[in-house]
Design a protein around this motif. Structure first.
Motif, PDB file in Angstrom:
ATOM      1  N   ARG A  24       0.827  -1.213   0.000  1.00  0.00           N
ATOM      2  CA  ARG A  24       0.000   0.000   0.000  1.00  0.00           C
ATOM      3  C   ARG A  24       0.856   1.256   0.000  1.00  0.00           C
ATOM      4  O   ARG A  24       0.479   2.276  -0.571  1.00  0.00           O
ATOM      5  N   SER A  25       2.017   1.164   0.673  1.00  0.00           N
ATOM      6  CA  SER A  25       2.870   2.355   0.773  1.00  0.00           C
ATOM      7  C   SER A  25       3.455   2.754  -0.574  1.00  0.00           C
ATOM      8  O   SER A  25       3.775   3.926  -0.774  1.00  0.00           O
ATOM      9  N   TYR A  26       3.630   1.791  -1.454  1.00  0.00           N
ATOM     10  CA  TYR A  26       4.363   2.061  -2.689  1.00  0.00           C
ATOM     11  C   TYR A  26       3.509   1.965  -3.952  1.00  0.00           C
ATOM     12  O   TYR A  26       3.995   2.268  -5.039  1.00  0.00           O
ATOM     13  N   GLN A  27       2.281   1.487  -3.820  1.00  0.00           N
ATOM     14  CA  GLN A  27       1.535   1.189  -5.051  1.00  0.00           C
ATOM     15  C   GLN A  27       1.261   2.442  -5.886  1.00  0.00           C
ATOM     16  O   GLN A  27       1.290   2.388  -7.117  1.00  0.00           O
ATOM     17  N   ASP A  28       1.012   3.582  -5.235  1.00  0.00           N
ATOM     18  CA  ASP A  28       0.768   4.805  -6.014  1.00  0.00           C
ATOM     19  C   ASP A  28       2.026   5.235  -6.758  1.00  0.00           C
ATOM     20  O   ASP A  28       1.967   5.662  -7.911  1.00  0.00           O
ATOM     21  N   MET A  29       3.174   5.119  -6.085  1.00  0.00           N
ATOM     22  CA  MET A  29       4.447   5.510  -6.711  1.00  0.00           C
ATOM     23  C   MET A  29       4.738   4.624  -7.932  1.00  0.00           C
ATOM     24  O   MET A  29       5.091   5.110  -9.014  1.00  0.00           O
ATOM     25  N   VAL A  30       4.574   3.307  -7.742  1.00  0.00           N
ATOM     26  CA  VAL A  30       4.854   2.371  -8.837  1.00  0.00           C
ATOM     27  C   VAL A  30       3.883   2.601 -10.000  1.00  0.00           C
ATOM     28  O   VAL A  30       4.287   2.671 -11.168  1.00  0.00           O
ATOM     29  N   GLU A  65      -2.895  19.441  -7.137  1.00  0.00           N
ATOM     30  CA  GLU A  65      -3.802  18.449  -7.726  1.00  0.00           C
ATOM     31  C   GLU A  65      -4.223  18.862  -9.132  1.00  0.00           C
ATOM     32  O   GLU A  65      -4.263  18.043 -10.060  1.00  0.00           O
ATOM     33  N   GLN A  66      -4.554  20.154  -9.262  1.00  0.00           N
ATOM     34  CA  GLN A  66      -4.958  20.637 -10.594  1.00  0.00           C
ATOM     35  C   GLN A  66      -3.793  20.539 -11.581  1.00  0.00           C
ATOM     36  O   GLN A  66      -3.954  20.116 -12.733  1.00  0.00           O
ATOM     37  N   ARG A  67      -2.609  20.932 -11.103  1.00  0.00           N
ATOM     38  CA  ARG A  67      -1.422  20.847 -11.973  1.00  0.00           C
ATOM     39  C   ARG A  67      -1.194  19.406 -12.390  1.00  0.00           C
ATOM     40  O   ARG A  67      -0.870  19.114 -13.548  1.00  0.00           O
ATOM     41  N   GLY A  68      -1.349  18.500 -11.413  1.00  0.00           N
ATOM     42  CA  GLY A  68      -1.131  17.085 -11.705  1.00  0.00           C
ATOM     43  C   GLY A  68      -2.036  16.599 -12.822  1.00  0.00           C
ATOM     44  O   GLY A  68      -1.598  15.917 -13.754  1.00  0.00           O
ATOM     45  N   ALA A  69      -3.324  16.940 -12.719  1.00  0.00           N
ATOM     46  CA  ALA A  69      -4.289  16.490 -13.732  1.00  0.00           C
ATOM     47  C   ALA A  69      -3.954  17.071 -15.102  1.00  0.00           C
ATOM     48  O   ALA A  69      -4.007  16.365 -16.126  1.00  0.00           O
ATOM     49  N   GLY A 109       6.860  18.576  -7.461  1.00  0.00           N
ATOM     50  CA  GLY A 109       5.892  18.456  -6.375  1.00  0.00           C
ATOM     51  C   GLY A 109       4.511  18.014  -6.817  1.00  0.00           C
ATOM     52  O   GLY A 109       3.536  18.246  -6.094  1.00  0.00           O
ATOM     53  N   LEU A 110       4.424  17.399  -7.968  1.00  0.00           N
ATOM     54  CA  LEU A 110       3.109  16.909  -8.404  1.00  0.00           C
ATOM     55  C   LEU A 110       2.710  15.704  -7.551  1.00  0.00           C
ATOM     56  O   LEU A 110       3.551  14.884  -7.189  1.00  0.00           O
ATOM     57  N   PRO A 111       1.421  15.599  -7.239  1.00  0.00           N
ATOM     58  CA  PRO A 111       0.993  14.433  -6.436  1.00  0.00           C
ATOM     59  C   PRO A 111       1.053  13.158  -7.269  1.00  0.00           C
ATOM     60  O   PRO A 111       0.959  13.205  -8.502  1.00  0.00           O
ATOM     61  N   LEU A 112       1.209  12.025  -6.583  1.00  0.00           N
ATOM     62  CA  LEU A 112       1.208  10.736  -7.288  1.00  0.00           C
ATOM     63  C   LEU A 112      -0.209  10.398  -7.716  1.00  0.00           C
ATOM     64  O   LEU A 112      -1.175  10.826  -7.078  1.00  0.00           O
ATOM     65  N   ARG A 113      -0.294   9.645  -8.794  1.00  0.00           N
ATOM     66  CA  ARG A 113      -1.616   9.179  -9.205  1.00  0.00           C
ATOM     67  C   ARG A 113      -2.042   8.037  -8.294  1.00  0.00           C
ATOM     68  O   ARG A 113      -1.220   7.243  -7.845  1.00  0.00           O
ATOM     69  N   ARG A 114      -3.318   7.958  -8.043  1.00  0.00           N
ATOM     70  CA  ARG A 114      -3.818   6.906  -7.161  1.00  0.00           C
ATOM     71  C   ARG A 114      -3.930   5.601  -7.950  1.00  0.00           C
ATOM     72  O   ARG A 114      -4.562   5.546  -9.007  1.00  0.00           O
ATOM     73  N   ALA A 115      -3.309   4.565  -7.398  1.00  0.00           N
ATOM     74  CA  ALA A 115      -3.376   3.257  -8.067  1.00  0.00           C
ATOM     75  C   ALA A 115      -4.799   2.716  -7.969  1.00  0.00           C
ATOM     76  O   ALA A 115      -5.498   2.986  -6.991  1.00  0.00           O
ATOM     77  N   PRO A 116      -5.242   1.962  -8.969  1.00  0.00           N
ATOM     78  CA  PRO A 116      -6.597   1.397  -8.906  1.00  0.00           C
ATOM     79  C   PRO A 116      -6.759   0.497  -7.685  1.00  0.00           C
ATOM     80  O   PRO A 116      -5.813  -0.186  -7.270  1.00  0.00           O
ATOM     81  N   ASP A 117      -7.964   0.501  -7.129  1.00  0.00           N
ATOM     82  CA  ASP A 117      -8.228  -0.325  -5.937  1.00  0.00           C
ATOM     83  C   ASP A 117      -8.029  -1.810  -6.233  1.00  0.00           C
ATOM     84  O   ASP A 117      -7.684  -2.581  -5.338  1.00  0.00           O
ATOM     85  N   ALA A 118      -8.240  -2.177  -7.493  1.00  0.00           N
ATOM     86  CA  ALA A 118      -8.159  -3.599  -7.846  1.00  0.00           C
ATOM     87  C   ALA A 118      -6.725  -4.110  -7.956  1.00  0.00           C
ATOM     88  O   ALA A 118      -6.507  -5.310  -8.075  1.00  0.00           O
ATOM     89  N   LEU A 119      -5.748  -3.196  -7.895  1.00  0.00           N
ATOM     90  CA  LEU A 119      -4.360  -3.612  -8.129  1.00  0.00           C
ATOM     91  C   LEU A 119      -3.898  -4.656  -7.115  1.00  0.00           C
ATOM     92  O   LEU A 119      -3.291  -5.670  -7.475  1.00  0.00           O
ATOM     93  N   GLN A 120      -4.200  -4.393  -5.836  1.00  0.00           N
ATOM     94  CA  GLN A 120      -3.732  -5.316  -4.793  1.00  0.00           C
ATOM     95  C   GLN A 120      -4.337  -6.715  -5.006  1.00  0.00           C
ATOM     96  O   GLN A 120      -3.630  -7.723  -4.902  1.00  0.00           O
TER      97      GLN A 120
END
Lengths: 171, 152
Positions: A2-8, A100-104, B19-30
């Protein structure tokens, strides 16, 4: 995980520009991490390992398809490469938007870039690789990497401005 | 585009992309990862990567490969230097000679004209597929990869 899944997932998504492929790559990264669980569990370098594997798998995935098209991609007629359009370089970019807006806006603009420009740009700006390291990773020349990144920036700039204008109009 | 504009664009993008936020991984990934791990664990050993085979199986595989390579090498040597020096390799030499004889006979039975026609048809089909690939690349892929270049 869970800690790394967004980064990966983010690493793979930015490189491939495709959510479905990013999911497949992220899945493979964590399956490999599971196979190396003994070495990675509790390790301070686990994040770096996962990021490196995600980057390598994404590049390998892209290379696999790029090779199939390389022969045709080199069959370009002189002058066909790209039309040159004049854009005004602003003093600031997306300064009035939240992270967040910049990211999108950035994610959407990145998807619009062709692969041979997006990949070196992402490696340079998000993965902090040098031009030489990118050339080595992609198996291409240093000059091509510099040209692709310069063109990617030039293409990304108006795309970001357009995205910002669209975002402002919608809100 | 001059150098200062390149640097300006690079600086602008560095500021915009930092400093851009990370994208949220899909819930189904795990769930997908756990399912894939379970599926791979259920595979029999001979369908896994070679590195994950049991040590005995890996050793046996390597030994068989070495024996086969040795037989190929020695049969070649036997053909060159005579079977008398390597009598034990005679069956292998005989088998390889038979296969070679059948191949030679098959080639000799085919009229030369047929071979030339087959080569020409193959070359034409290759050129046709190459042309189709180039056409598909130019019409389906290239229009999406054209880019604009900033000029000042």
């Amino acid at each position: 995980m869970r800690s790394y899944q967004d980064m990966v997932y983010t690493t793979a998504a930015r490189l491939t520009g495709n959510d479905a492929q990013a999911q497949d790559i992220a899945q493979e990264v964590f399956v490999r991490a599971y196979e190396h669980f003994a070495a990675l569990a509790g390790s301070a370098t686990a994040g770096g390992w996962l990021k490196t594997v995600a980057t390598n798998l994404a590049i390998n995935h892209l290379n696999r398809y790029r090779k199939r098209w390389r022969m045709f991609s080199e069959m370009r007629v002189a002058g066909e490469e790209s039309e040159e359009i004049e854009w005004e370089v602003p003093d600031t970019l997306l300064a009035d938007f939240s992270a967040e807006q910049r990211g999108a806006i950035v994610e959407q603009a990145l998807r619009g870039l062709p692969e041979h420009q997006r990949v070196p740009l992402v490696l340079y700006h998000f993965e902090d690789l040098s031009y030489q390291e990118i050339a080595a990773r992609l198996g291409t020349s240093l000059a091509k990497v510099k040209t692709d990144i310069r063109r990617a920036r030039a293409a990304l700039l108006p795309a970001l401005q357009a995205g910002a204008a669209r975002d402002t109009l919608e809100s | 585009m001059n150098e200062s504009n390149d640097e300006k664009i690079e600086r602008l993008l560095k500021d915009a992309l930092s400093g851009l936020p990370l994208r949220r991984a899909p819930d189904a990934l795990q769930r997908r990862v756990l399912d894939e791990v379970a599926q791979r664990a259920a595979l029999p050993w001979w369908r896994r990567n070679f590195g994950q085979w049991p040590m005995a199986a890996r050793s046996a595989f390597v030994a068989v490969c070495v024996v086969l390579a040795g037989l190929s090498l020695t049969s070649g040597l036997t053909q060159q230097f005579g079977a008398e020096t390597l009598v034990w390799a005679k069956p292998v030499v005989g088998l390889m000679a038979s296969i070679g004889g059948v191949a030679t006979l098959a080639v000799s039975l085919v009229p030369p004209l047929f071979i030339y026609v087959a080569l020409v048809v193959g070359a034409l089909l290759y050129a046709l597929l190459f042309g189709l690939g180039a056409f598909a690349y130019r019409t389906l892929y290239l229009p999406h990869s054209n880019t604009a270049v900033v000029r000042q």
